[in-house]
Design an enzyme around this catalytic site. Structure first.
Site, PDB file in Angstrom:
ATOM      1  N   SER A  12       4.579  54.802  27.725  1.00  9.44           N
ATOM      2  CA  SER A  12       5.697  55.390  27.076  1.00  9.44           C
ATOM      3  C   SER A  12       6.007  54.829  25.641  1.00  9.44           C
ATOM      4  CB  SER A  12       7.150  55.490  27.518  1.00  9.44           C
ATOM      5  OG  SER A  12       7.038  55.993  28.707  1.00  9.44           O
ATOM      6  N   VAL A  13       5.695  53.418  25.262  1.00  6.46           N
ATOM      7  CA  VAL A  13       5.768  53.007  23.911  1.00  6.46           C
ATOM      8  C   VAL A  13       4.992  53.866  22.858  1.00  6.46           C
ATOM      9  CG1 VAL A  13       6.277  50.735  24.394  1.00  6.46           C
ATOM     10  CG2 VAL A  13       4.090  51.274  24.286  1.00  6.46           C
TER      11      VAL A  13
END
Lengths: 382, 577
Positions: free
Chosen positions: B270-271
């Site tokens: 998700s980063v």
């Protein structure tokens, strides 16, 4: 129990027909190999973090199959020599293909194949078997000129050399080319053709010089030593000087402390430093004696196959020995070539034992097979 | 004679002659070598100086990280020793750690060279020298030492016995030539100036320490961390665990000792959404008030893209960021379109290998053909593997005003860095990104890293690791990207934990918020004061501090009064006499 000439057993026949002087020379070389390994390998073993006598004990362990193979091969008769060499050539080539595809990459080349704990170099098996197959095909051509045996021999050569260049293994390619060339010469090709071949080899070498950078750098360093790194060769030269006539004595050498290949390619320099000029001279004499004795036997041979096979097999041994020693004394550019029976290395030891065993088998006395001393086959016929 | 004979057999005599010639030539050359000394042009290597000196490596403040030291080693030429008994006695009296029997045995050998003792001190050498025993010699051995042990091992790399750099900065120095050749030309002089790294040992130590504690606390198999200056691209700290000691780099080759900050490419999860947000905001297909319907999962072929914490309603763009909604991010990428998405990835350099001084560079792995599905998965960080350093470099560009700066491990000024800077997004978009990052720390998954006073912002990532070709449910690679102070970021940090496990107080969760986020918080609390970031406290915090200050002042004043009274009493007593 003594063996007498009345005995007709396998052993008795072997004992009275085998070239016992040659066998003794080979066994002596093998023994000296262990001795040289004891002198040269401990610092290398310690450097790589192994036990001090790691390479020595390995060499001793390899000695068992090597001696077995040497004696075993010397018992073979001509038919079996041919059968096994055909099998060996095909099997060896397949193993080389396997090494190319599945073998581990060591120093940028795929030459090895892992069989359990042992690393095998299949090209070492193909060398003697290729020589025998080529000798047989060239001899068939002489016996029955209508059969294009020589073209088949060329085919086998091309197949082997292609595999070697794919690995890549430039040194072995040169060696095999020299061996095959010698056999062609002895098989009686015309001088004109010989010259053409020589020209082709030279142009091949020039191409290699310009297309393969590592070959070029080695030759450059040999021609002008002030450029580039000539560390191993310089150290070897210093070692010979340091050793002098009698040597520094076992353990007194310095070169082995700093030469990375002290136990393999540069073992001759270590011997020179620790045991002196006399020992090195002795080694040169031993190698010379083996080569010349076998070639002298080949001259008096009536069977072309055996004459060619002896020539080819002993050439492998002779070229390897001369190239290695000449590199050590700086007569040739640095090339990774082991000194037969003296350098450390299991594959090379076994391969050389096979080669010498086959030579012993082919050189056995056979009734009506040998010409009187001092005459060649042609002279007898004339 | 039934067999046909060979006409070439006579030529064997020629072959014999050639071989004989070779053997004779070898013999002759051997004799000349043994008799005549080789030309002095051959350097006596291995005699006096065993290894070539290398330049020292220092951190940004001049702390030594790697250096060569010269150690005297004692050897003997036993043939030149006159009285072995006397020599052995004197030697063992001077160097008591030597075994007298062994020294006697060594000196009685008929050899030219025996080691007696290696790694002597200077003082010991002088003492032995002053004994005046003939046949004893010293050799200067050069030893590469790393005084900080394991600290910054992966950045520094290590050297082999022949003084060649095999990894990290050591290998880079070899490739650099000039620095290293300066010392090659003058092997006995230490002329080369030290190589100054961008690393700050204090920050490096704090990062190593926090990652080690985190690995133990969350029972992770590996960890990595990066601290980078977003304006100069300088890597202030970079750690990969497990680490080895460059003084004894036997472990360095093992796969688990991989350099994880540049040597490995990972799916970061998700980063990576941060990249998608920046793209959409910069392209103008989204705004801070754009809304996304995330009620239903998106079907792709046989699989579905769903959220980890499904909200099942319509979210605004900042909410999509703080809730880390996969569905919302995918929709945002689809609005830009696959062509635009691919072009943006190219622009930020995700198709090229990042070049830093580290020879260990993994290079990114992206889908071979960038299809619509690729665009959807890549938008939330699946199907894209990048080395953490490259991601940090891009993320730094997203928040520093939109300038992508190639990271470096060498000290660099902001002016030099400006030369390498290239714009990837507009300053306005960067401003919006900073807002989103800060929002995630105040209202989202990064709350545990919001260190009071330092205005931290960030984005979490919990990527399922690919095990045997499919995503594993419980082996995760967690990451937290953070920057501070958020209104004008100076430093960006990335903390990675490989397969962290739930702790007793994490309610069975092992997602990023429960491990990498608190770790980042502890890290930032430790390094921000070192890096000279001014804390800005809220009103409540300020009041509390002011109270403490007032109390302290009161206590000091009281003490002063007492002391004055005591002095007065003493003075009057003297007068009374």
């Amino acid at each position: 129990m003594l063996i007498t000439r009345i005995d007709r057993g396998l052993l008795a026949r072997w004992w009275f027909t085998v070239d016992r002087a040659l066998l003794s020379l080979v066994l002596l070389l093998m023994a000296l190999g262990v001795l040289a390994s004891m002198a040269a390998s401990p610092p290398v073993a310690e450097h790589y973090g192994y036990d001090t006598f790691h390479f020595v004990s390995n060499q001793l362990v390899f000695m068992v199959p090597a001696v077995a193979v040497l004696f075993g091969a010397s018992f073979l008769n001509i038919t079996w020599v041919r059968r096994l060499s055909l099998l060996g050539y095909i099997g060896g080539c397949l193993l080389m293909v396997a090494a190319l595809n599945f073998g581990p990459e060591i120093k940028g080349a795929h030459r090895w194949i892992n069989v359990g704990p042992v690393n095998l170099q299949p090209s070492e098996l193909v060398k003697p078997t290729f020589t025998l197959m080529a000798a047989w095909l060239l001899a068939e051509r002489i016996r029955r000129p209508d059969m294009p045996g020589n073209w088949f021999a060329w085919g086998l050569y091309a197949c082997f050399v292609t595999l070697l260049m794919l690995e890549p293994d430039f040194g072995q390619t040169v060696l095999i080319t020299a061996v095959f060339g010698t056999m062609l010469l002895v098989s009686g090709i015309s001088w004109k053709f010989t010259l053409c071949l020589f020209g082709a080899v030279v142009s091949g070498a020039v191409t290699a010089y310009y297309s393969l950078p590592h070959v070029a750098s080695r030759i450059d360093r040999f021609i002008s030593p002030d450029k580039g790194d000539t560390f191993q060769v310089d150290t070897a030269i210093q070692a010979f000087h340091n050793g002098g006539l009698y040597g520094t004595g076992p353990g007194g050498g310095l070169a082995k402390q700093i030469l990375p290949d002290a136990h393999t390619d540069f073992i001759f320099a270590v011997v020179g430093e620790e045991f002196g000029l006399i020992a090195c001279g002795g080694l040169v004499f031993l190698f010379g004696a083996v080569v010349l004795r076998v070639l002298a036997r080949a001259i008096r041979e009536t069977d072309p196959f055996i004459a060619l096979a002896l020539t080819g097999l002993v050439s492998i041994f002779g070229y390897q020995a001369t190239i290695n020693m000449m590199v050590n004394v700086s007569l040739l550019p640095a090339k990774g070539m082991t000194l037969p029976f003296i350098s450390y290395g299991g594959s090379s030891l076994i391969s050389m034992s096979i080669t010498m065993g086959l030579i012993l088998a082919l050189a056995r006395k056979r009734p009506d097979a040998m010409l009187p001393r001092g005459l060649t086959a042609q002279e007898v016929r004339a | 004679m039934t067999q046909p004979l060979m006409k070439g057999q006579k030529r064997l005599r020629l072959v014999m002659t050639l071989f004989l010639g070779c053997f004779v030539a070898i013999g002759v050359k051997l004799s000349t070598l043994a008799i005549y000394a080789p030309e002095p042009s051959a350097p006596a290597r291995g005699e006096e100086v065993a290894r070539i000196p290398r330049p020292a490596i220092v951190d940004r403040n001049g702390e030594v990280l790697a250096t060569d030291i010269r150690i005297p080693a004692l050897y003997a030429d036993p043939r030149k020793i006159i009285d072995v008994d006397e020599a052995a006695e004197l030697l063992t009296a001077t160097l008591p750690e030597l075994n007298s029997g062994e020294i006697r045995r060594k000196l009685n050998q008929k050899r030219a060279f025996v080691w007696l003792k290696r790694e002597l001190t200077e003082k010991q050498r002088d003492l032995v020298h002053n004994l005046g025993i003939p046949g004893l010699y010293f050799r200067q051995e050069i030893k590469r030492i790393y005084p900080k042990g394991k600290l910054a091992a992966h950045v520094l790399g290590y050297t082999d016995v022949d003084s060649r750099g095999l990894a990290g900065i050591e290998k880079y120095l070899d490739g650099q030539g000039a620095l290293f050749k300066a010392s090659l030309a003058e092997p006995n002089a230490e002329k080369a100036s030290p190589a100054q790294l961008s690393i700050d040992v204090r920050v490096q130590h704090a990062l190593t320490d926090e990652l080690n504690s985190a690995m133990a606390l969350y029972k992770a198999v590996a960890a990595a961390g990066i601290v980078m200056d977003v304006h100069t691209g300088e890597v202030v700290a970079a750690v990969s665990l497990p680490d080895y000691s460059p003084n004894d780099p036997r472990d360095a080759q093992k796969p688990e000792y991989l350099n994880r900050f540049t040597g490995g490419a990972f799916e970061l999860g998700s980063v990576v959404k941060a990249v998608t947000f920046a793209m959409a905001l910069d392209a103008g297909t989204a705004n801070l008030d754009t809304t996304y319907d995330v009620r239903f999962p998106i079907s792709v072929g046989r699989s579905k893209i769903d959220d980890f914490h499904p909200e099942r309603r319509t979210l605004t763009l900042p909410e999509v960021f703080t809730y880390s909604s996969n569905i919302g991010t995918v929709k945002m990428a689809l609005d830009v379109g696959q062509k635009g998405h691919e072009a943006f990835l190219r622009k930020i350099g995700f198709y090229d290998k990042l070049r830093t001084e580290m020879p260990e560079a993994a290079g990114p792995i992206l889908p071979q053909r960038f299809t619509r599905v690729s665009s959807m998965t890549v938008s939330f960080g699946h199907g894209i593997s990048i080395e953490p350093m490259q991601f940090v470099a891009v993320a730094g560009g997203l928040i520093n005003g939109g300038m992508m700066i190639e990271p470096t491990f060498l000290k660099r000024s902001a002016e030099d860095a400006a030369v390498f800077a290239r714009p990837i997004i507009s300053p306005e978009t960067s401003e919006k990104m900073r807002y989103l990052f800060r929002l995630n720390a105040t209202n989202g998954t990064g709350a545990k890293a919001d260190v009071p006073g330092y205005r931290v912002g960030g984005k979490t990532g919990t990527a399922e690791k690919v095990v045997n070709g499919s995503y594993s449910g419980d082996a995760r690679l967690n990451s937290y990207l953070a920057a501070f102070p958020m209104e004008n970021p100076r430093y960006i940090t990335l903390v990675l934990l490989d397969e962290p496990k739930p702790t007793p107080d994490s309610h069975g969760y092992a997602t990023a918020g429960w491990n990498v986020v608190p770790t980042s918080g502890r890290l930032i609390a430790r390094i921000a004061p070192i890096l000279g970031i001014q804390p800005e406290l809220t009103l409540a915090e300020q009041e509390k501090l002011a109270k403490e200050d007032a109390k302290e002042a009161e206590r000091l004043a009281l003490e002063e009064e007492k002391r004055a009274a005591a002095a007065l009493q003493e003075a009057s007593a003297v007068q009374g006499n």
